[in-house]
Motif scaffolding. Structure first.
Motif, short mmCIF file in Angstrom:
data_model
loop_
_atom_site.label_atom_id
_atom_site.label_comp_id
_atom_site.label_asym_id
_atom_site.label_seq_id
_atom_site.Cartn_x
_atom_site.Cartn_y
_atom_site.Cartn_z
N VAL A 176 0.82 -1.21 0.00
CA VAL A 176 0.00 0.00 0.00
C VAL A 176 0.85 1.26 0.00
O VAL A 176 0.59 2.21 -0.73
CB VAL A 176 -0.96 0.00 1.21
N ASP A 177 1.88 1.29 0.82
CA ASP A 177 2.71 2.49 0.92
C ASP A 177 4.13 2.26 0.41
O ASP A 177 5.04 3.00 0.76
CB ASP A 177 2.75 2.99 2.36
N ASN A 178 4.28 1.22 -0.42
CA ASN A 178 5.59 0.91 -1.01
C ASN A 178 6.66 0.56 0.02
O ASN A 178 7.85 0.68 -0.23
CB ASN A 178 6.10 2.07 -1.87
N LYS A 179 6.22 0.13 1.19
CA LYS A 179 7.16 -0.28 2.21
C LYS A 179 6.95 -1.76 2.54
O LYS A 179 5.84 -2.27 2.41
CB LYS A 179 6.97 0.57 3.48
N PRO A 180 8.01 -2.47 2.96
CA PRO A 180 7.86 -3.89 3.29
C PRO A 180 7.02 -4.09 4.54
O PRO A 180 6.83 -3.18 5.34
CB PRO A 180 9.31 -4.35 3.51
N MET A 181 6.54 -5.31 4.69
CA MET A 181 5.78 -5.72 5.87
C MET A 181 4.48 -4.93 6.03
O MET A 181 4.03 -4.64 7.13
CB MET A 181 6.63 -5.58 7.14
N THR A 182 3.89 -4.52 4.91
CA THR A 182 2.59 -3.85 4.95
C THR A 182 1.63 -4.62 4.07
O THR A 182 1.99 -5.53 3.34
CB THR A 182 2.69 -2.40 4.48
N THR A 183 0.37 -4.23 4.11
CA THR A 183 -0.66 -4.92 3.35
C THR A 183 -0.46 -4.74 1.85
O THR A 183 -0.26 -3.62 1.37
CB THR A 183 -2.05 -4.39 3.74
N ALA A 184 -0.50 -5.83 1.12
CA ALA A 184 -0.33 -5.77 -0.34
C ALA A 184 -1.62 -5.31 -1.00
O ALA A 184 -2.72 -5.62 -0.57
CB ALA A 184 0.07 -7.14 -0.87
N MET A 185 -1.46 -4.54 -2.07
CA MET A 185 -2.61 -4.08 -2.83
C MET A 185 -3.18 -5.25 -3.62
O MET A 185 -2.44 -6.08 -4.15
CB MET A 185 -2.19 -2.96 -3.79
N THR A 186 -4.49 -5.32 -3.71
CA THR A 186 -5.14 -6.38 -4.48
C THR A 186 -6.16 -5.77 -5.43
O THR A 186 -6.41 -4.57 -5.41
CB THR A 186 -5.86 -7.37 -3.55
N THR A 187 -6.78 -6.61 -6.25
CA THR A 187 -7.79 -6.14 -7.19
C THR A 187 -9.20 -6.34 -6.62
O THR A 187 -10.18 -6.31 -7.36
CB THR A 187 -7.68 -6.89 -8.53
N SER A 188 -9.31 -6.52 -5.31
CA SER A 188 -10.60 -6.84 -4.69
C SER A 188 -11.63 -5.73 -4.86
O SER A 188 -12.83 -5.97 -4.79
CB SER A 188 -10.41 -7.15 -3.20
N ASN A 189 -11.17 -4.50 -5.06
CA ASN A 189 -12.12 -3.40 -5.21
C ASN A 189 -12.57 -3.21 -6.66
O ASN A 189 -13.29 -2.27 -6.97
CB ASN A 189 -11.52 -2.09 -4.68
N TYR A 190 -12.13 -4.10 -7.55
CA TYR A 190 -12.56 -4.07 -8.94
C TYR A 190 -13.50 -5.24 -9.20
O TYR A 190 -13.37 -6.30 -8.59
CB TYR A 190 -11.36 -4.18 -9.89
N LYS A 191 -14.43 -5.05 -10.12
CA LYS A 191 -15.36 -6.11 -10.48
C LYS A 191 -14.90 -6.82 -11.74
O LYS A 191 -14.22 -6.25 -12.58
CB LYS A 191 -16.77 -5.53 -10.70
#
Length: 244
Positions: A176-191
């Motif tokens: 999410v913020d381009n830093k390690p050990m954080t939540t990865a971005m996914t395509t879940s908000n796309y249909k």
């Protein structure tokens, strides 16, 4: 990532074997640092030393000269090719070594292979997707950078598609913020997300048996064929699976 007309979102993640080539670049970069040397027994003046890149995998390279530059045989007794005639070839560097004080690479590009002075080629290492802040800057990069030749070849089969830097970041699993050990971005908000990379077709071996090859498999070995041939195979897999 490609966004087609309407609401359909198409997830086509293209990964180069070592160069990070593709629409979903993520943080894939190549490491060409050497970690040990071995004796190289070919050549007229005795044994030379060559260095094996880490895990025997170097990035893809491209030709960076339009002047005469020769690709030699193992013993450097015969000029096999003139590299200036291969401006659009993607080279895979299998090893490097020193000969008479100069560094040479063993290169393979499609059906062409041999030994060339390192100064005639440059690594085609892709930029991280996080460096792009807009679709326009990302598209400009895809359309112009030599590391993205395979991407351009595949994109020709998607003339009505829109390249989305946001979808590409999510498809690459960027944090999410381009830093390690954080939540990865996914395509879940796309249909209507479709992972085209996982689509496959069946091929026959020389022994008559069949095996399955996915689009990811096809894209994973860019030096075994030309970019145009790889893109054509990708398209044929899509067509066989109903995506024209």
């Amino acid at each position: 990532m490609l966004k087609l007309k309407g609401k359909s979102i198409v997830s086509l993640m293209l990964f180069g074997a070592v160069a990070g080539v593709g629409l979903s670049l993520g943080t894939t970069t190549a490491n060409a640092k050497t970690f040990k040397t071995y004796p190289w027994k070919y050549g007229k003046t005795g044994k030379y030393a060559w260095s094996a890149p880490k895990d025997d995998a170097a990035p893809l390279y491209y030709t960076n000269t339009k002047k005469n530059g020769y690709i030699w045989n193992k013993s450097f007794t015969k000029k096999l090719h003139n590299i200036k005639n291969y401006q659009y070839t993607s080279w895979y560097v299998q090893k490097s070594f020193k000969r008479n004080g100069k560094v040479y690479y063993q290169v393979t590009g499609g059906k062409v292979s041999g030994y060339v002075w390192h100064g005639y080629v440059s690594p085609a290492i892709s930029k991280k997707i996080s460096t792009f802040k807009s679709d326009s800057s990302y598209i400009k990069y895809l359309n112009s950078d030599k590391s993205q030749k395979l991407s351009r070849a595949v994109l020709k089969y998607f003339p009505n598609a829109h390249v989305s830097v946001d979808l590409s970041r999510r498809g690459a699993g960027q944090s999410v913020d381009n830093k390690p050990m954080t939540t990865a971005m996914t395509t879940s908000n796309y249909k209507h997300v479709i992972n085209l990379t996982a689509l496959s077709h069946n091929l026959k071996t020389s022994y008559g048996s069949t095996y399955s090859e996915t689009i990811l498999n096809t894209l994973d070995f860019p030096v075994t064929s030309t970019n145009a041939a790889i893109a054509k195979t990708v398209n044929s897999i899509l067509v066989k699976n109903g995506y024209t």
